[in-house]
Design a protein around this motif. Sequence first.
Motif, PDB file in Angstrom:
ATOM      1  N   MET A   1      10.596 -41.608 -41.651  1.00  0.00           N
ATOM      2  CA  MET A   1      10.679 -40.162 -41.847  1.00  0.00           C
ATOM      3  C   MET A   1      11.537 -39.887 -43.074  1.00  0.00           C
ATOM      4  N   PHE A   2      11.086 -38.982 -43.931  1.00  0.00           N
ATOM      5  CA  PHE A   2      11.856 -38.669 -45.130  1.00  0.00           C
ATOM      6  C   PHE A   2      11.613 -37.222 -45.541  1.00  0.00           C
ATOM      7  N   GLU A   3      12.587 -36.647 -46.215  1.00  0.00           N
ATOM      8  CA  GLU A   3      12.446 -35.287 -46.717  1.00  0.00           C
ATOM      9  C   GLU A   3      11.566 -35.286 -47.958  1.00  0.00           C
ATOM     10  N   ALA A   4      10.752 -34.254 -48.082  1.00  0.00           N
ATOM     11  CA  ALA A   4       9.825 -34.149 -49.212  1.00  0.00           C
ATOM     12  C   ALA A   4       9.926 -32.770 -49.830  1.00  0.00           C
ATOM     13  N   THR A   5       9.747 -32.723 -51.143  1.00  0.00           N
ATOM     14  CA  THR A   5       9.677 -31.459 -51.867  1.00  0.00           C
ATOM     15  C   THR A   5       8.349 -31.420 -52.601  1.00  0.00           C
ATOM     16  N   TRP A   6       7.591 -30.347 -52.437  1.00  0.00           N
ATOM     17  CA  TRP A   6       6.250 -30.254 -53.003  1.00  0.00           C
ATOM     18  C   TRP A   6       6.153 -29.099 -53.987  1.00  0.00           C
ATOM     19  N   GLY A   7       5.436 -29.345 -55.075  1.00  0.00           N
ATOM     20  CA  GLY A   7       5.195 -28.313 -56.068  1.00  0.00           C
ATOM     21  C   GLY A   7       3.868 -27.625 -55.824  1.00  0.00           C
ATOM     22  N   GLU A  21       0.351 -40.356 -43.979  1.00  0.00           N
ATOM     23  CA  GLU A  21       1.544 -39.634 -43.535  1.00  0.00           C
ATOM     24  C   GLU A  21       1.136 -38.313 -42.908  1.00  0.00           C
ATOM     25  N   ALA A  22       1.923 -37.845 -41.958  1.00  0.00           N
ATOM     26  CA  ALA A  22       1.806 -36.483 -41.438  1.00  0.00           C
ATOM     27  C   ALA A  22       2.923 -35.661 -42.064  1.00  0.00           C
ATOM     28  N   HIS A  23       2.640 -34.410 -42.377  1.00  0.00           N
ATOM     29  CA  HIS A  23       3.605 -33.576 -43.084  1.00  0.00           C
ATOM     30  C   HIS A  23       3.976 -32.358 -42.243  1.00  0.00           C
ATOM     31  N   PHE A  24       5.281 -32.114 -42.146  1.00  0.00           N
ATOM     32  CA  PHE A  24       5.822 -30.993 -41.390  1.00  0.00           C
ATOM     33  C   PHE A  24       6.554 -30.070 -42.365  1.00  0.00           C
ATOM     34  N   PRO A  25       5.886 -29.032 -42.882  1.00  0.00           N
ATOM     35  CA  PRO A  25       6.551 -28.147 -43.852  1.00  0.00           C
ATOM     36  C   PRO A  25       7.657 -27.325 -43.197  1.00  0.00           C
ATOM     37  N   SER A  26       8.712 -27.074 -43.953  1.00  0.00           N
ATOM     38  CA  SER A  26       9.778 -26.189 -43.475  1.00  0.00           C
ATOM     39  C   SER A  26       9.787 -24.896 -44.281  1.00  0.00           C
ATOM     40  N   GLY A  74       7.658 -25.718 -51.817  1.00  0.00           N
ATOM     41  CA  GLY A  74       8.762 -25.760 -50.867  1.00  0.00           C
ATOM     42  C   GLY A  74       9.000 -27.179 -50.392  1.00  0.00           C
ATOM     43  N   SER A  75       9.656 -27.302 -49.267  1.00  0.00           N
ATOM     44  CA  SER A  75      10.035 -28.626 -48.764  1.00  0.00           C
ATOM     45  C   SER A  75       9.582 -28.815 -47.330  1.00  0.00           C
ATOM     46  N   GLY A  76       9.774 -30.027 -46.848  1.00  0.00           N
ATOM     47  CA  GLY A  76       9.405 -30.361 -45.480  1.00  0.00           C
ATOM     48  C   GLY A  76       9.780 -31.788 -45.178  1.00  0.00           C
ATOM     49  N   ILE A  77       9.222 -32.315 -44.113  1.00  0.00           N
ATOM     50  CA  ILE A  77       9.468 -33.697 -43.688  1.00  0.00           C
ATOM     51  C   ILE A  77       8.134 -34.425 -43.587  1.00  0.00           C
ATOM     52  N   SER A  78       8.083 -35.626 -44.104  1.00  0.00           N
ATOM     53  CA  SER A  78       6.892 -36.470 -44.018  1.00  0.00           C
ATOM     54  C   SER A  78       7.195 -37.683 -43.147  1.00  0.00           C
ATOM     55  N   ILE A  79       6.235 -38.056 -42.313  1.00  0.00           N
ATOM     56  CA  ILE A  79       6.407 -39.183 -41.397  1.00  0.00           C
ATOM     57  C   ILE A  79       5.234 -40.136 -41.579  1.00  0.00           C
ATOM     58  N   PRO A  80       5.475 -41.416 -41.900  1.00  0.00           N
ATOM     59  CA  PRO A  80       4.375 -42.374 -42.005  1.00  0.00           C
ATOM     60  C   PRO A  80       3.540 -42.392 -40.727  1.00  0.00           C
ATOM     61  N   ALA A  81       2.227 -42.488 -40.882  1.00  0.00           N
ATOM     62  CA  ALA A  81       1.337 -42.430 -39.731  1.00  0.00           C
ATOM     63  C   ALA A  81       1.656 -43.525 -38.712  1.00  0.00           C
ATOM     64  N   ALA A  83       4.512 -44.950 -38.096  1.00  0.00           N
ATOM     65  CA  ALA A  83       5.744 -44.617 -37.382  1.00  0.00           C
ATOM     66  C   ALA A  83       5.494 -43.515 -36.356  1.00  0.00           C
ATOM     67  N   LEU A  84       4.651 -42.541 -36.708  1.00  0.00           N
ATOM     68  CA  LEU A  84       4.344 -41.465 -35.784  1.00  0.00           C
ATOM     69  C   LEU A  84       3.605 -41.996 -34.564  1.00  0.00           C
ATOM     70  N   ARG A  85       2.672 -42.922 -34.781  1.00  0.00           N
ATOM     71  CA  ARG A  85       1.945 -43.508 -33.650  1.00  0.00           C
ATOM     72  C   ARG A  85       2.899 -44.286 -32.746  1.00  0.00           C
ATOM     73  N   GLY A  86       3.852 -44.991 -33.349  1.00  0.00           N
ATOM     74  CA  GLY A  86       4.824 -45.745 -32.567  1.00  0.00           C
ATOM     75  C   GLY A  86       5.678 -44.839 -31.707  1.00  0.00           C
ATOM     76  N   ARG A  87       6.161 -43.741 -32.288  1.00  0.00           N
ATOM     77  CA  ARG A  87       6.964 -42.791 -31.525  1.00  0.00           C
ATOM     78  C   ARG A  87       6.136 -42.143 -30.416  1.00  0.00           C
ATOM     79  N   ALA A  88       4.875 -41.841 -30.718  1.00  0.00           N
ATOM     80  CA  ALA A  88       4.016 -41.196 -29.726  1.00  0.00           C
ATOM     81  C   ALA A  88       3.786 -42.104 -28.517  1.00  0.00           C
TER      82      ALA A  88
END
Length: 218
Positions: A1-7, A21-26, A74-81, A83-88
């Motif tokens: 999981m890491f913070e991301a900034t998108w243009g 990756e799955a993206h969770f915008p903030s 803006g920004s958000g959080i990205s999670i490698p797919a 890693a997300l499957r593992g957590r799920a």
Amino acid sequence: MFEATWGPGEGLYESGGPVTEAHFPSSAGLSVVKVMNDGTCVECATVGSESAVGLLPALSGGVSSNRTFVQLAGSGISIPAAALRGRARQSPALVDLLLRFAQVTLAQEEQSVACNALHETEPRLARWILQSQDRLNARVLPLTQDYLAIMLGVQRTTVGAAASRLKAEGLIRYSRGQLEVLDRPGLERRSCECYGAVRDLQARLLAPEESDDNPGAL
């Protein structure tokens, strides 16, 4: 999981492409569009802090069925797919939450299909402006007529005429790619039913539930 900034305009997924990756915008607003064979496209959903993009293909290991790009920077959080499957696999409560997020986006896509087929341009434009303002929480939105035409799936001249009518009604001010909301209650009244329908469903699906099972942080 890491913070991301998108243009603005930055691509996240292409139709038929991998979802790594799955993206969770903030603070960003992401646009999900369907691309036709001739290159034309129309928006299916606008995603902000209430949801996420790429959830179902990230969980299933599938590919994207749409193009997703940054509508509003803006920004958000990205999670490698992976890693997300593992957590799920470790947390049924997390799976439930992710499916709720996915259902919010799916409901918006379904509403957009009905809206595009049944409603006139002005109320659709009002709905889209309200959704964009919800993402940025700002009175002034960086929106060009070309961009609005793509989002609504109509000609630029059609968008210009619709924006002029909303402007004449005192609901917005529009100049040089900057759209200012002057009368939000009036814009909500001018919008079609689809804005309220998606907003209300989102509130129901994502309402906190009293439970001892805490999914924990992502």
